[in-house]
Design a protein around this motif. Structure first.
Motif, PDB file in Angstrom:
ATOM      1  N   PRO A   1       2.139   0.991 -14.058  1.00 61.86           N
ATOM      2  CA  PRO A   1       3.311   1.452 -13.299  1.00 61.86           C
ATOM      3  C   PRO A   1       3.203   2.875 -12.768  1.00 61.86           C
ATOM      4  CG  PRO A   1       3.987   0.403 -15.339  1.00 61.86           C
ATOM      5  CD  PRO A   1       2.497   0.494 -15.387  1.00 61.86           C
ATOM      6  N   GLU A   2       2.274   3.664 -13.325  1.00 64.91           N
ATOM      7  CA  GLU A   2       2.202   5.055 -12.874  1.00 64.91           C
ATOM      8  C   GLU A   2       1.944   5.186 -11.377  1.00 64.91           C
ATOM      9  OE1 GLU A   2      -1.698   7.117 -13.961  1.00 64.91           O
ATOM     10  OE2 GLU A   2      -1.500   5.605 -15.502  1.00 64.91           O
TER      11      GLU A   2
ATOM     12  N   ASN B   1       9.326   8.162   6.856  1.00 66.04           N
ATOM     13  CA  ASN B   1      10.395   7.542   6.070  1.00 66.04           C
ATOM     14  C   ASN B   1       9.854   6.547   5.046  1.00 66.04           C
ATOM     15  OD1 ASN B   1      12.829   8.753   7.097  1.00 66.04           O
ATOM     16  ND2 ASN B   1      12.345   7.757   9.032  1.00 66.04           N
ATOM     17  N   TYR B   2       8.539   6.507   4.874  1.00 61.71           N
ATOM     18  CA  TYR B   2       7.890   5.677   3.843  1.00 61.71           C
ATOM     19  C   TYR B   2       8.316   4.215   3.911  1.00 61.71           C
ATOM     20  CZ  TYR B   2       6.923  10.335   2.018  1.00 61.71           C
ATOM     21  OH  TYR B   2       6.528  11.639   1.894  1.00 61.71           O
TER      22      TYR B   2
ATOM     23  N   GLN C   1      13.724  15.137   5.200  1.00 58.66           N
ATOM     24  CA  GLN C   1      12.805  14.058   5.590  1.00 58.66           C
ATOM     25  C   GLN C   1      13.081  13.582   7.013  1.00 58.66           C
ATOM     26  OE1 GLN C   1      12.087  10.841   2.648  1.00 58.66           O
ATOM     27  NE2 GLN C   1      12.528   9.438   4.300  1.00 58.66           N
TER      28      GLN C   1
ATOM     29  N   LEU D   1       3.515   4.073  -9.099  1.00 56.83           N
ATOM     30  CA  LEU D   1       4.791   4.228  -8.385  1.00 56.83           C
ATOM     31  C   LEU D   1       5.260   5.678  -8.361  1.00 56.83           C
ATOM     32  CD1 LEU D   1       6.685   1.137  -9.866  1.00 56.83           C
ATOM     33  CD2 LEU D   1       5.605   1.305  -7.626  1.00 56.83           C
ATOM     34  N   SER D   2       4.616   6.533  -9.163  1.00 58.59           N
ATOM     35  CA  SER D   2       5.084   7.926  -9.226  1.00 58.59           C
ATOM     36  C   SER D   2       4.063   8.915  -8.697  1.00 58.59           C
ATOM     37  CB  SER D   2       5.411   8.300 -10.676  1.00 58.59           C
ATOM     38  OG  SER D   2       4.226   8.296 -11.453  1.00 58.59           O
TER      39      SER D   2
ATOM     40  N   LEU E   1       8.554   9.360 -13.470  1.00 57.99           N
ATOM     41  CA  LEU E   1       8.866   9.586 -12.063  1.00 57.99           C
ATOM     42  C   LEU E   1       8.665   8.340 -11.208  1.00 57.99           C
ATOM     43  CD1 LEU E   1       7.237  13.117 -11.834  1.00 57.99           C
ATOM     44  CD2 LEU E   1       9.623  12.543 -12.266  1.00 57.99           C
ATOM     45  N   GLY E   2       8.272   7.248 -11.829  1.00 58.91           N
ATOM     46  CA  GLY E   2       7.982   6.043 -11.062  1.00 58.91           C
ATOM     47  C   GLY E   2       9.028   4.949 -11.189  1.00 58.91           C
TER      48      GLY E   2
ATOM     49  N   ASN F   1       7.530   5.631 -17.614  1.00 50.91           N
ATOM     50  CA  ASN F   1       6.906   6.209 -16.428  1.00 50.91           C
ATOM     51  C   ASN F   1       7.988   7.026 -15.733  1.00 50.91           C
ATOM     52  OD1 ASN F   1       5.443   6.695 -14.122  1.00 50.91           O
ATOM     53  ND2 ASN F   1       5.829   4.684 -13.257  1.00 50.91           N
TER      54      ASN F   1
ATOM     55  N   ASN G   1       9.303  -4.465  -7.288  1.00 46.19           N
ATOM     56  CA  ASN G   1      10.450  -4.350  -8.192  1.00 46.19           C
ATOM     57  C   ASN G   1      11.341  -5.579  -8.183  1.00 46.19           C
ATOM     58  OD1 ASN G   1      10.781  -1.644  -9.669  1.00 46.19           O
ATOM     59  ND2 ASN G   1       9.983  -1.072  -7.662  1.00 46.19           N
TER      60      ASN G   1
ATOM     61  N   TRP H   1      13.465  -6.596   5.676  1.00 49.29           N
ATOM     62  CA  TRP H   1      14.034  -5.242   5.575  1.00 49.29           C
ATOM     63  C   TRP H   1      13.161  -4.265   6.359  1.00 49.29           C
ATOM     64  CZ3 TRP H   1      11.707  -0.857   3.500  1.00 49.29           C
ATOM     65  CH2 TRP H   1      12.520   0.266   3.373  1.00 49.29           C
TER      66      TRP H   1
ATOM     67  N   HIS I   1       5.974   7.935  -2.608  1.00 46.37           N
ATOM     68  CA  HIS I   1       6.217   8.790  -1.444  1.00 46.37           C
ATOM     69  C   HIS I   1       5.123   9.858  -1.333  1.00 46.37           C
ATOM     70  CE1 HIS I   1      10.755   7.798  -0.823  1.00 46.37           C
ATOM     71  NE2 HIS I   1       9.981   6.730  -0.860  1.00 46.37           N
TER      72      HIS I   1
ATOM     73  N   ALA J   1       7.035  -1.429  -2.577  1.00 47.85           N
ATOM     74  CA  ALA J   1       7.671  -1.072  -3.850  1.00 47.85           C
ATOM     75  C   ALA J   1       8.874  -1.964  -4.131  1.00 47.85           C
ATOM     76  CB  ALA J   1       8.091   0.391  -3.824  1.00 47.85           C
ATOM     77  N   LYS J   2       9.631  -2.301  -3.091  1.00 49.96           N
ATOM     78  CA  LYS J   2      10.788  -3.189  -3.282  1.00 49.96           C
ATOM     79  C   LYS J   2      10.320  -4.546  -3.773  1.00 49.96           C
ATOM     80  CE  LYS J   2      13.946  -1.128   0.090  1.00 49.96           C
ATOM     81  NZ  LYS J   2      15.366  -1.200  -0.224  1.00 49.96           N
TER      82      LYS J   2
ATOM     83  N   ASP K   1       7.805   1.688   0.807  1.00 49.85           N
ATOM     84  CA  ASP K   1       9.031   1.211   0.160  1.00 49.85           C
ATOM     85  C   ASP K   1       9.135  -0.310   0.223  1.00 49.85           C
ATOM     86  OD1 ASP K   1       9.727   3.719  -0.558  1.00 49.85           O
ATOM     87  OD2 ASP K   1      11.398   3.953   0.846  1.00 49.85           O
TER      88      ASP K   1
ATOM     89  N   ASN L   1      23.535   2.702   7.376  1.00 44.96           N
ATOM     90  CA  ASN L   1      22.220   2.366   6.829  1.00 44.96           C
ATOM     91  C   ASN L   1      22.128   2.517   5.321  1.00 44.96           C
ATOM     92  OD1 ASN L   1      20.863   4.880   6.005  1.00 44.96           O
ATOM     93  ND2 ASN L   1      21.377   5.425   8.101  1.00 44.96           N
ATOM     94  N   GLU L   2      21.232   1.695   4.804  1.00 39.10           N
ATOM     95  CA  GLU L   2      21.129   1.519   3.354  1.00 39.10           C
ATOM     96  C   GLU L   2      20.648   2.786   2.634  1.00 39.10           C
ATOM     97  OE1 GLU L   2      18.248  -1.028   0.651  1.00 39.10           O
ATOM     98  OE2 GLU L   2      18.890  -2.106   2.440  1.00 39.10           O
TER      99      GLU L   2
ATOM    100  N   LYS M   1      16.000   4.979   9.143  1.00 36.82           N
ATOM    101  CA  LYS M   1      15.873   3.619   8.640  1.00 36.82           C
ATOM    102  C   LYS M   1      17.125   3.241   7.862  1.00 36.82           C
ATOM    103  CE  LYS M   1      13.520   4.817   4.412  1.00 36.82           C
ATOM    104  NZ  LYS M   1      12.567   4.329   3.462  1.00 36.82           N
ATOM    105  N   GLY M   2      17.467   1.990   7.925  1.00 34.17           N
ATOM    106  CA  GLY M   2      18.727   1.576   7.304  1.00 34.17           C
ATOM    107  C   GLY M   2      18.556   0.919   5.987  1.00 34.17           C
TER     108      GLY M   2
END
Lengths: 436, 312
Positions: A251-252, A399-400, B276, A254-255, B173-174, B171, A411, A421, A200, A407-408, A404, B83-84, A435-436
């Motif tokens: 993985p960093e 809303n990224y 947000q 992602l943060s 925060l990730g 990690n 993951n 999605w 984000h 990232a989904k 996301d 919503n999700e 966003k839903g």
């Protein structure tokens, strides 16, 4: 009868004077401004805390100089860039605040009804500066005219560590996103992974749009209303991200916040990031030896060409401003060649002009590590392209959604499902819903 | 005894001036009493009731930044329920609040009992314990951001050096679970002093005779805690839990600084999502609906807990 002493006022004189003064003071307080004889026009400008602080110093210097020329004071307020949208929203909501501000993203379209049309300034300044790059109209010209004057853009090239690339046996940096993947695999094994934020933060948006366009993928169709995500092209983008994450990154990513990739490069661990020239400038400023190893190269290409989504920043004047003409004069003043040149120098080549003549500044040619940067203007588009920037595009970023989606998939969500999605979220973003 | 103006008048003294009549009017109990609370009421109305009313109105309208909307009823609430991300946020908020408040309660009572002992430098220690509560949250969370940084995490560095984990370590925060653990840790660190000091005040009020009597009866230290201390500090505990639950549900700074709701929205709380959507995204109507969503539930919690406290 004794004549009254001239120096001592009579009771009547005293009352008349004090009553006048009191009334004057009361009206001054009620109006909230100094009486006309003491008034000096004040132009207020809300900008951000520039990543290169010397740039703000130069801006303030020019504001003061303009004040002397135009017999006014110019107040430049700056604040953290992440807090600006909320502040700007509050000013729009209350119809009060600064006269002008630094717009970003879809602001000219979002606040189309609240911002002053500045076609006259755009034409005048554009003529003097040899014409605007094409992204300027894409990012500032609405149906009801130009709603902001493109001020500068921030090149978003590839930034790499030459030493790590050389050690891995590569002659030079990658030219395409596919090459980056191939090289990244070797570099990660060497202990120097590459890094793209998938988190984000706003750098994550800049990169996603650039990669997607280069692969020929879209987020919205040109009408700005039809979601355009579900396609083979987007699937390719996701697969590319997944492979890069697994084999060339850690993985960093992602943060990360917006400074995450800078730290990654400056720590000496990272071999490649997608970022403005700030890590190099920071290394130079702090006299870190890594400055010698850092270099830049043009945006990477894909099957659909070379495209880039750099931050494009403009100057907007509120309709509620009482100093509209003064604000226009100030903008024209900032664009005078000697002023703009000084501002580029102060930013150490960070501020890129949206005008072709101003881009000829020698600062870029002088440093071989900057020489390719002006060329980036030809690849630039505002986010949302081929659609115009809009509240929808802003919502997609705010809303990224794209980040996301990636990232989904990383993951474990199947690519098609992640894409569906995101398609659904974009459809909701068009409707203005969460966003839903 | 002071003599009022009316008495003086009755006694044949001259009629009092306008000023003393005004004073007489002001000193009447019902006027004076209301006069004193007016400033508080004005503050409450302008700074609490008015914004709250506006938020309710926003949540029932399609209000966008810069464009006044019309009344749309419960549409915003229906939309966010469907919503999700919002559902994920509801789940996050309950997990975050449930775990954080439980930890703060257990650790807070424990810390309070430690502080209640006759330690050397008692005052200094109590002062130090309060520090996390005193430092502005945004600042202290920035320090935590560095501690959880992917490259320079001092937490990972220490754990790796102590051979507790393998390099490079989590990690923080990730990854979803670690990120939630990180925000809960910071919340507990920050909220613990409030718990500990308030419970300590409750502990100080427990009469020593009860403890001595229990000791004489052969109660173990656990028995004394469970059957004597705990029942006596229950009302204090109930109030602290109530406040802490409200504060924790409404947390914003910690998540905003550490993760901004990521990764993939797994640490979003009501306040961060509302920010947000409402401020960054400009949809004030939905933003207000998100932030108000938990209000009826919290109002119920407050109602029942205050009833319980009154009974006690």
């Amino acid at each position: 009868m004794k004549k009254p002493d001239r120096r001592v006022p009579t009771r009547r004189q005293f009352l008349a004077t004090t009553a006048g003064a009191t009334a004057g003071m009361a009206s001054w307080l009620a109006l909230g401004k100094a009486p006309a004889f003491a008034q000096k026009r004040e132009l207020t400008f809300l900008s951000w805390n520039h990543f290169v602080p010397a740039s703000d110093d130069e801006l303030r210097k020019q504001a003061e100089a303009f004040g002397k020329v135009a017999n006014c004071t110019v107040r430049v307020d700056t604040m953290a860039h992440l807090q600006m949208p909320a502040k700007v929203a509050a000013e729009a909501q209350s119809q009060s605040g600064h006269d002008m501000y630094r717009t970003a993203g879809a602001d000219p379209f979002l606040y189309e009804n609240l911002l002053l049309s500045v076609d006259d300034v755009v034409e005048k300044v554009g003529k003097q500066g040899g014409g605007w790059y094409s992204f300027s109209a894409e990012s500032s010209q609405t149906k009801s005219g130009w709603k902001s004057i493109p001020w500068f853009w921030i090149s978003f090239p590839g930034t790499y560590n030459q030493a790590h690339f050389k050690k891995a046996g590569f002659e030079g940096p990658p030219k395409t996103w596919d090459e980056l993947l191939k090289m990244g695999k070797v570099l990660k094994k060497q202990g120097n992974p590459v890094g793209l934020p998938i988190s984000h933060c706003s750098d994550a948006h800049s990169t996603y749009w650039s990669v997607a366009w280069s692969f020929g993928a879209k987020v919205l169709e040109a009408d700005g209303k039809t979601p355009g995500i579900s396609s083979d092209k987007t699937a390719q983008v996701i697969e590319w991200y997944k492979e890069l994450y697994k084999d060339a990154m850690e993985p960093e990513v992602l943060s990360w916040d917006d400074a995450g990739n800078n730290r990654f490069m400056l720590s000496g661990k990272g071999s490649w990031i997608h970022n403005p020239v700030s890590p190099y400038n920071a290394a130079l400023a702090n006299k870190q030896p890594i400055a010698d190893d850092i270099n830049h190269h043009n945006s990477l290409a894909g099957s659909a060409g070379r495209h880039s989504a750099p931050p494009i920043l403009s100057l907007g004047i509120w309709k509620f401003s009482k100093n509209q003409e003064l604000a226009k004069e100030f903008v024209a003043y900032l664009f005078q060649k000697q002023n703009y040149d000084a501002w580029i120098v102060a930013s150490n080549a960070f501020n890129h002009p949206p005008l072709k003549n101003l881009a000829d500044h020698p600062i870029w040619a002088r440093n071989p590590k900057f020489a390719m940067l002006p060329k980036e203007a030809e690849y630039a588009h505002p986010r949302g392209w081929p659609a115009k920037p809009s509240d929808t595009v802003q919502r997609i970023d705010d809303n990224y959604i794209m980040t996301d989606m990636v990232a989904k998939a990383i993951n474990g969500m199947p690519t098609k499902r992640a894409m569906d999605w995101a398609q659904e979220q974009v459809a909701l973003a068009v409707k203005g819903q969460l966003k839903g | 005894m002071a003599v009022g103006p009316r008495v003086l008048e009755a006694a044949g003294f001259p009629r009092p001036g306008r000023l003393s009549r005004l004073r007489e009017w002001w000193e009447q109990e019902h006027v004076f009493g209301y006069g004193l609370i007016v400033p508080a009421i004005v503050l409450l109305v302008t700074l609490v009731a008015f914004p709250f009313g506006m938020a309710i109105w926003f949540s029932l309208s399609d209000y966008w930044v810069g464009s006044p909307g019309g009344f749309v009823g419960l549409t915003n609430y229906r939309d966010i329920l469907g919503n999700e991300t919002f559902r994920q946020t509801v789940q996050n908020s309950f997990v975050f609040t449930g775990i954080a408040v439980s930890l703060k309660m257990v650790l807070g009572i424990w810390l309070a009992m430690l502080l209640a002992r006759n330690l050397k430098f008692k005052r200094v220690i109590r002062g130090i314990v309060l520090l996390p509560f005193v430092i502005p949250t945004a600042l202290s969370t920035l320090a935590w951001l560095w501690m959880f940084d992917s490259l320079y995490s001092v937490v990972n560095w220490t754990a790796i050096r102590l051979h507790l984990i393998n390099a490079p370590g989590p990690n923080w925060l990730g990854q979803s679970t670690y990120a939630m653990a990180a925000v809960i840790t910071v919340n507990v660190w920050r909220g613990l002093p409030f718990f500990a000091i308030t419970v300590l005040a409750g502990l100080m009020a427990v009469p020593r005779e009860y403890m001595e009597a229990a000791e004489v009866d052969g109660a173990t230290s656990w028995d004394r805690f469970w059957h004597v201390t705990l029942p006596l500090i229950k009302p204090v505990l109930a109030v602290v839990i109530l406040f802490s639950t409200i504060f924790t549900f409404g947390d914003f700074n910690i998540v905003q600084v550490l993760t901004r709701g990521g990764p993939i929205n797994t640490t979003h709380l009501f306040a961060t999502l509302a920010y947000q959507v409402g401020l960054q995204g400009g949809n004030l109507g939905q933003g207000a609906a998100i932030s108000l969503f938990i209000f009826p539930l919290l109002a119920l919690v407050v109602f029942f807990q205050l009833q319980y406290v009154r009974k006690e």
